[in-house]
Design an enzyme around this catalytic site. Structure first.
Site, short mmCIF file in Angstrom:
data_model
loop_
_atom_site.label_atom_id
_atom_site.label_comp_id
_atom_site.label_asym_id
_atom_site.label_seq_id
_atom_site.Cartn_x
_atom_site.Cartn_y
_atom_site.Cartn_z
N SER A 294 3.64 18.79 -37.72
CA SER A 294 2.62 18.38 -36.77
C SER A 294 3.18 17.56 -35.61
O SER A 294 2.48 17.32 -34.64
CB SER A 294 1.52 17.59 -37.48
N HIS B 140 2.16 10.18 -36.93
CA HIS B 140 1.58 10.70 -35.70
C HIS B 140 1.66 9.68 -34.57
O HIS B 140 2.02 8.53 -34.79
CB HIS B 140 0.11 11.11 -35.92
N ASP C 164 -6.79 12.87 -34.67
CA ASP C 164 -6.77 12.73 -36.13
C ASP C 164 -8.09 12.29 -36.76
O ASP C 164 -8.12 12.03 -37.96
CB ASP C 164 -5.70 11.70 -36.52
#
Lengths: 211, 194
Positions: free
Chosen positions: B71, B110, B135
């Protein structure tokens, strides 16, 4: 057999230690090289920053408990050359446009400082590091903690930041110097659900940078 | 003197098979084996201690993590090792953070795309570079923000080493490789012990 295994074990241990020190050295060298290369003096020019406001009522756009949330999008011109961020240890550059603004917290009375990413790109080659964009659209729809974003006559400043991802070593961050100190006043309220808002732009005279 | 005498005695009198048995039952041999075992234990314990000490210094639940998903590509690929630091009071916009959500056991790496802070607390929104959406769908209980103090358990990514962590992914996900690897280690150790 005994000596062979013992020797290879000892050799492997030495190799690991050597590689660890080498990695740290490479990391420090890269940081030094970037600092000496003057990456903190890169200038970015923004112009024609135009906000538009919309209401959204999904959680993805910050709306919770059925309260709709005021979202902002922007159109802008940008001119910046990030070629100087690339050297032998640069894997990629993450370049991102942020808007920054202060608000007063309604509950605690403290000053909130806020930053939101409205546009970003990943640059993997120095050939693509020269970003000249006319009437570019922000990639993301952004919102504040409070449900009203623009209705307090909020003033935001826009800037381009970067993050260098090395092949090996330490991540480094920086912000470009704005050639125009761009401040945008967010419009008071969305007029309709679809599109809205008149732009108000206040722009201080261009500041000369010594780069 | 004594050892010379022993050597002479064994080479003259003892047959091969008996000498072998005597060798394994020899207190000196047993002591040597125990010392070896102890040194192996020491190796594991010191490794664990180093990791935990790094955790205390970095104020992080996991000072080094291996990337498991794509990701954050192309910045981080599967198997890359990240080194974390969690001592700053507030994280910055654009930082890559490692956070925990209550519902998932594996921490997530992230980037911070929204950041709001005052003197008391900081709220964050994150997004993977390679993901289209933010998210919020990953956060628990209908929340739309992460709390810096509560949720950023890993900290901020500061250092990067490519690919080296892939061996741990293989160990965790491939049972055959795990047996082969651990068996090989054991065999190598037994052989070096002889």
């Amino acid at each position: 057999m005994d000596t062979f295994i013992r020797r290879s074990q000892a050799g492997f241990g030495k190799l690991t230690t050597a590689l660890t020190f080498l990695s740290v050295f490479v990391g420090l060298l890269t940081i030094l090289e970037l600092k000496l290369g003057g990456v903190s003096y890169i200038g970015a020019a923004f112009d024609n920053v135009e906000p538009t406001m919309r209401w959204f009522d999904t959680r993805m756009f910050g709306a919770i408990d059925g309260n709709r949330k005021e979202n902002a999008r922007f159109a802008f011109d940008m001119d910046v050359d990030l070629t100087g961020l690339f050297n032998w240890n640069t894997k990629q550059v993450y370049a991102y446009v942020t808007i920054d603004y202060d608000t007063m917290s309604t509950s605690s009375g403290l000053i909130n400082q806020n930053s939101l990413v409205i546009w970003d790109t990943i640059i993997e080659s120095p050939d693509r590091a020269n970003l000249t964009m006319k009437n570019a659209r922000s990639k993301y729809s952004v919102y504040d903690i409070q449900s009203a974003f623009g209705s307090l006559n909020r003033e935001v400043s826009i800037s381009l930041r970067w993050n260098i991802q090395p092949r090996l070593g330490f991540l480094s961050y920086g912000v470009t110097r704005s050639k125009n100190q761009m401040k945008v006043v967010l419009p008071r309220k969305p007029r309709s659900k679809t599109r809205s808002a008149k732009r108000v732009v206040s722009q201080t005279p261009p500041v000369e940078t010594s780069s | 003197m004594a050892s010379e005498a022993q050597k002479e005695a064994s080479s003259v009198t003892a047959p091969v098979v008996v000498r072998g048995n005597a060798g394994y039952l020899n207190p000196k041999r047993i002591r040597k084996s125990l010392t070896q075992l102890l040194s192996v234990c020491m190796m594991f314990v010191s490794g664990y201690m180093m990791y935990q000490s790094a955790g205390v210094i970095a104020n992080s639940a996991s000072p080094a993590v291996v990337v498991l998903s794509g990701s954050m590509e192309p910045a981080f690929q599967r198997g890359d090792i990240l080194f974390l630091w969690n001592n700053e009071r507030n994280v910055n916009i654009g930082d890559v953070v490692v956070y925990d959500t209550g519902s998932r056991t594996i921490p997530i790496v992230h980037r911070v795309v929204h950041e709001h802070h005052n003197a008391n607390k900081q709220l964050l929104l994150t997004k993977g570079d390679n993901n289209e959406r933010n998210d919020i769908g990953l956060y628990e209980n209908g929340r739309i923000y992460l709390d810096r103090q509560r949720d950023i358990t890993g900290g901020v990514v500061k250092g990067y080493v490519p690919k080296l962590g892939y061996i741990t992914i293989l160990l965790a996900e491939n049972p055959k490789f795990k047996i082969l690897f651990l068996g090989g280690m054991l065999l190598l150790h037994l052989m070096s012990g002889d």
